[in-house]
Design a protein around this motif. Structure first.
Motif, PDB file in Angstrom:
ATOM      1  N   ALA A 144      23.999   0.029   1.243  1.00 53.90           N
ATOM      2  CA  ALA A 144      22.431  -0.321   1.497  1.00 53.90           C
ATOM      3  C   ALA A 144      21.676   1.025   0.866  1.00 53.90           C
ATOM      4  N   ILE A 145      20.251   0.721   0.738  1.00 56.20           N
ATOM      5  CA  ILE A 145      19.224   1.901   0.552  1.00 56.20           C
ATOM      6  C   ILE A 145      17.827   1.371   0.981  1.00 56.20           C
ATOM      7  N   SER A 146      17.056   2.317   1.276  1.00 51.33           N
ATOM      8  CA  SER A 146      15.875   1.782   1.692  1.00 51.33           C
ATOM      9  C   SER A 146      14.732   2.903   1.225  1.00 51.33           C
ATOM     10  N   GLY A 147      13.697   2.792   1.566  1.00 51.96           N
ATOM     11  CA  GLY A 147      12.411   3.821   1.509  1.00 51.96           C
ATOM     12  C   GLY A 147      11.099   3.144   1.559  1.00 51.96           C
ATOM     13  N   ARG A 148      10.112   3.708   0.991  1.00 50.65           N
ATOM     14  CA  ARG A 148       8.792   3.119   1.012  1.00 50.65           C
ATOM     15  C   ARG A 148       8.024   3.613  -0.396  1.00 50.65           C
ATOM     16  N   ALA A 152       0.081   6.925  -5.782  1.00 45.49           N
ATOM     17  CA  ALA A 152      -0.212   8.317  -5.920  1.00 45.49           C
ATOM     18  C   ALA A 152      -1.586   8.694  -5.834  1.00 45.49           C
ATOM     19  N   ALA A 153      -2.578   7.946  -6.427  1.00 46.90           N
ATOM     20  CA  ALA A 153      -3.809   8.410  -6.666  1.00 46.90           C
ATOM     21  C   ALA A 153      -4.425   8.113  -5.530  1.00 46.90           C
ATOM     22  N   THR A 154      -4.478   7.366  -4.404  1.00 41.11           N
ATOM     23  CA  THR A 154      -5.089   7.079  -3.215  1.00 41.11           C
ATOM     24  C   THR A 154      -4.317   7.212  -2.050  1.00 41.11           C
ATOM     25  N   GLY A 155      -2.972   7.235  -1.969  1.00 38.48           N
ATOM     26  CA  GLY A 155      -2.251   7.278  -0.628  1.00 38.48           C
ATOM     27  C   GLY A 155      -2.152   6.169  -0.094  1.00 38.48           C
ATOM     28  N   LYS A 156      -2.747   4.934  -0.585  1.00 44.55           N
ATOM     29  CA  LYS A 156      -2.818   3.503  -0.010  1.00 44.55           C
ATOM     30  C   LYS A 156      -1.342   3.003  -0.329  1.00 44.55           C
ATOM     31  N   ILE A 157      -1.372   1.606   0.156  1.00 44.04           N
ATOM     32  CA  ILE A 157      -0.046   0.905  -0.160  1.00 44.04           C
ATOM     33  C   ILE A 157      -0.511  -0.539  -0.647  1.00 44.04           C
ATOM     34  N   ASP A 158       0.224  -0.842  -1.855  1.00 49.77           N
ATOM     35  CA  ASP A 158       0.051  -2.027  -2.447  1.00 49.77           C
ATOM     36  C   ASP A 158       1.274  -3.060  -2.313  1.00 49.77           C
ATOM     37  N   THR A 159       1.089  -3.898  -1.526  1.00 48.35           N
ATOM     38  CA  THR A 159       2.533  -4.756  -0.896  1.00 48.35           C
ATOM     39  C   THR A 159       2.687  -5.744  -1.951  1.00 48.35           C
ATOM     40  N   THR A 160       2.008  -5.806  -2.918  1.00 44.67           N
ATOM     41  CA  THR A 160       2.243  -6.911  -4.173  1.00 44.67           C
ATOM     42  C   THR A 160       3.296  -6.289  -4.933  1.00 44.67           C
ATOM     43  N   LEU A 161       3.671  -5.060  -4.945  1.00 50.05           N
ATOM     44  CA  LEU A 161       4.706  -4.240  -5.713  1.00 50.05           C
ATOM     45  C   LEU A 161       6.217  -4.639  -5.640  1.00 50.05           C
ATOM     46  N   LEU A 162       7.106  -4.349  -6.474  1.00 49.34           N
ATOM     47  CA  LEU A 162       8.404  -4.772  -6.197  1.00 49.34           C
ATOM     48  C   LEU A 162       9.341  -3.432  -6.636  1.00 49.34           C
ATOM     49  N   VAL A 163      10.023  -3.181  -5.802  1.00 47.89           N
ATOM     50  CA  VAL A 163      11.164  -2.315  -6.218  1.00 47.89           C
ATOM     51  C   VAL A 163      12.461  -2.835  -6.777  1.00 47.89           C
ATOM     52  N   LYS A 184      11.129  -6.807  -2.265  1.00 52.65           N
ATOM     53  CA  LYS A 184       9.504  -6.696  -1.994  1.00 52.65           C
ATOM     54  C   LYS A 184       9.175  -5.684  -0.888  1.00 52.65           C
ATOM     55  N   LEU A 185       7.990  -5.463  -1.025  1.00 51.16           N
ATOM     56  CA  LEU A 185       7.300  -4.273   0.250  1.00 51.16           C
ATOM     57  C   LEU A 185       7.059  -5.072   1.447  1.00 51.16           C
ATOM     58  N   GLY A 189       4.555  -0.921   3.280  1.00 51.54           N
ATOM     59  CA  GLY A 189       5.101  -0.465   2.049  1.00 51.54           C
ATOM     60  C   GLY A 189       6.687   0.040   1.990  1.00 51.54           C
ATOM     61  N   ARG A 190       7.135  -0.393   2.921  1.00 49.63           N
ATOM     62  CA  ARG A 190       8.729  -0.346   3.066  1.00 49.63           C
ATOM     63  C   ARG A 190       9.476  -1.275   2.249  1.00 49.63           C
ATOM     64  N   PHE A 191      10.613  -1.105   1.772  1.00 48.32           N
ATOM     65  CA  PHE A 191      11.486  -1.980   1.093  1.00 48.32           C
ATOM     66  C   PHE A 191      13.103  -1.535   1.715  1.00 48.32           C
ATOM     67  N   GLN A 192      13.919  -2.563   1.460  1.00 51.20           N
ATOM     68  CA  GLN A 192      15.455  -2.348   1.906  1.00 51.20           C
ATOM     69  C   GLN A 192      16.221  -3.184   0.937  1.00 51.20           C
ATOM     70  N   PHE A 193      17.240  -2.519   0.726  1.00 53.64           N
ATOM     71  CA  PHE A 193      18.332  -3.182  -0.099  1.00 53.64           C
ATOM     72  C   PHE A 193      19.431  -3.173   0.730  1.00 53.64           C
ATOM     73  N   THR A 194      20.458  -4.652   1.036  1.00 58.40           N
ATOM     74  CA  THR A 194      21.351  -4.619   1.660  1.00 58.40           C
ATOM     75  C   THR A 194      22.536  -5.185   0.919  1.00 58.40           C
ATOM     76  N   ASN A 195      23.687  -5.050   1.336  1.00 54.41           N
ATOM     77  CA  ASN A 195      24.758  -5.843   0.623  1.00 54.41           C
ATOM     78  C   ASN A 195      25.005  -5.356  -0.967  1.00 54.41           C
ATOM     79  N   LEU A 196      24.977  -4.054  -1.076  1.00 53.04           N
ATOM     80  CA  LEU A 196      24.937  -3.695  -2.670  1.00 53.04           C
ATOM     81  C   LEU A 196      26.138  -2.971  -2.881  1.00 53.04           C
ATOM     82  N   PRO A 197      26.691  -3.310  -4.148  1.00 57.01           N
ATOM     83  CA  PRO A 197      28.131  -2.791  -4.373  1.00 57.01           C
ATOM     84  C   PRO A 197      28.058  -1.143  -4.600  1.00 57.01           C
ATOM     85  N   GLN A 198      29.248  -0.533  -4.519  1.00 59.27           N
ATOM     86  CA  GLN A 198      29.188   0.971  -4.922  1.00 59.27           C
ATOM     87  C   GLN A 198      28.917   1.156  -6.232  1.00 59.27           C
TER      88      GLN A 198
END
Length: 505
Positions: A144-148, A152-163, A184-185, A189-198
């Motif tokens: 698993a891995i997560s973040g947000r 950069a230019a405004t400090g705001k969040i765009d929930t339409t983006l993909l990681v 998705k976010l 603005g947070r995201f999370q991946f689960t069930n990932l392989p090493q």
């Protein structure tokens, strides 16, 4: 016997009527609909069962405890790893059926994440982030891995983006190949991946386009400086999205033809407008003359700023813009004072040697100081080594920007209104925000902008507004907060009774 039988029948009939007919003293209670359903659909059974090993089916059936429906599953449902052929998903009564259209890889863990797609029919309660997992191998991967993600230019969040995650570690993969995994976010603005392989992956942020690739450097994009290893623990990752280049507006052949036609029929006279508003001049601004064509000559001695007695005013200078269509008059304006602008017809000419049709006199008055607020900001957390720059924002426009070199800043006059305060970490100390670089030459992360604390201030006329501002060097976990009504953030009169609201003298 017949009489007895008749009496018995009459008694039975009366008893029946008394049971059916309401009595005069009874309370009539309307039927109740019961408590509102607030519980999301619950999975009762899945075939094959969730977390199946050695999965070989191409059809999955999910049975719920109530009638369910799917909300835009094509957009909401994510199958990982990424499949070129998305599954067909149908909802009927209490059942959701998934038909897999793409082939499955050996020894691979798959997840089908429905996001917010599954809802009950009656109340629309969402089975949030419902997920079905299976593997074609012996074990279910649990990396698993997560973040947000932050702009950069405004400090705001765009929930339409993909990681997105790429197991091909070549930089060109983000351009040429679909991702191995994507997420998705959420609203923060947070995201999370689960069930990932090493293993190792390159992580990027891209727009949610159909092909899930980055094919245009004018689009929002973010990257990690190095690949991420799933087997290793990670702090909460943050990616900063930026536009490396800004797309220029395109001119179609039709619009160009229309412009040429308009040019042939346009008025040949040289005209201008000014920045004066309803005959009033802002004490904090200059007067701008905007012309309809490029100028060839400009004689400042023939544009005179005078008082009401036509006496020329001193300390006046002019700037001629590089576009050759704007002239700016600069003067330290006194409050509530009448002026005249005397323009001679030959003061200006365009490239065709066309001058003004006639001379002009423009009368105006400067605003009063009482129409302005004052603002004092006291900063905490100041680290001048990070080259912090204060950005004062109204709407989506930065209207003021200045380096923060001391713990207190004061503006005796400022336009009243609501403003947002941001902090730019100006790495190259040039006073402006600079984007990152990925596509050409050396990779470089963008400069960062964070909301101050408080992020919002409200300035009122006549009042002196004072704010204690905390400089933040990271995005707060929640959305920027409005300025609280607390000591240190107040509107006061400049008197010995500091802290008591009042009018300015």
């Amino acid at each position: 016997m017949k009489r007895s039988a008749g009496w018995i029948c009459l008694c039975v009939l009366l008893l029946a009527l008394s049971a059916v007919l309401p009595t005069g003293c009874a309370n009539i209670i309307p039927p109740s609909g019961g408590a509102k359903d607030t519980i999301a659909p619950v999975l009762l059974q899945s075939t094959p069962r969730d977390s199946t090993r050695h999965f070989t089916a191409n059809r999955i059936v999910l049975n719920f405890d109530e009638y369910v429906t799917l909300d835009n599953y094509i957009e909401n449902v994510i199958v990982s790893p990424y499949q070129k052929k998305p599954p067909q998903i149908d909802a009927k009564l209490r059942t959701i059926t998934i038909k897999l259209k793409d082939s499955l890889e050996a020894n691979t863990t798959y997840t089908i994440n429905f996001g917010n797609a599954i809802k009950d029919v009656n109340e629309g309660n969402i089975a949030k982030q419902f997920k079905y997992v299976f593997t074609t191998g012996d074990t279910i991967d649990n990396g698993a891995i997560s973040g947000r993600v932050q702009l950069a230019a405004t400090g705001k969040i765009d929930t339409t983006l993909l990681v997105v995650l790429h197991n091909n570690l070549n930089d060109t993969a983000i351009h040429k190949l679909p991702p191995r995994y994507y997420a998705k976010l959420d609203g923060k603005g947070r995201f999370q991946f689960t069930n990932l392989p090493q293993g190792r992956f390159n992580m990027y942020v891209i727009p949610n386009d159909y092909n899930k690739r980055m094919d245009d450097s004018t689009k929002l994009f973010a990257f990690m400086d190095s690949s991420v290893t799933i087997s290793a623990p990670h702090p909460n990752l943050v990616l900063y999205a930026f536009q490396e280049f800004v797309e220029k507006p395109r001119t179609s052949s039709n619009s160009q033809a229309n412009a040429n036609a308009k040019k042939k029929t346009e008025d040949k006279r040289l005209k201008f407008t000014t920045s004066l508003s309803a005959g009033n001049q802002d004490l904090l601004g200059n007067i701008e003359f905007i012309f309809n064509r490029k100028l060839k000559t400009f004689d400042s001695s023939k544009i005179i700023l005078a008082d009401t007695n036509n006496v020329p005013v001193k300390n006046v200078r002019y700037l001629w813009d590089t576009s050759l269509t704007k002239i700016t008059l600069i003067h330290p304006w006194p409050e509530d004072t009448e002026f005249k602008l005397l323009l001679q017809k030959d003061a200006i000419s365009d490239s065709a040697d066309v001058s003004l049709l006639k001379g002009d006199t423009i009368r105006f008055r400067t605003k009063k100081e009482s129409e302005y607020a004052s603002m004092r900001l006291r900063f905490s957390g100041l680290d001048t080594a990070k080259h912090p720059v204060l950005q004062i924002v109204q709407g989506d426009k930065v209207i003021d920007s200045m380096p923060i070199t001391k713990k207190e800043m004061f503006w005796p006059k400022y336009h009243p209104g609501e403003y947002f305060l941001r902090i730019l970490l100006d790495d190259n100390n040039n006073g402006t925000w600079d984007p990152g670089h990925f596509w050409e030459g050396k990779k470089q992360q963008p400069e960062l902008v964070f909301p101050a604390d408080p992020a919002k201030v409200n300035l009122r006329t006549i009042f002196d507004s004072e704010w204690d501002v905390k400089i933040q060097y990271d995005l707060p976990p929640d959305a920027p907060k409005a300025a609280p009504k607390a000591p240190g953030n107040k509107s006061t009169a400049p008197s010995s009774n500091k802290g008591k609201p009042g009018r300015r003298n």
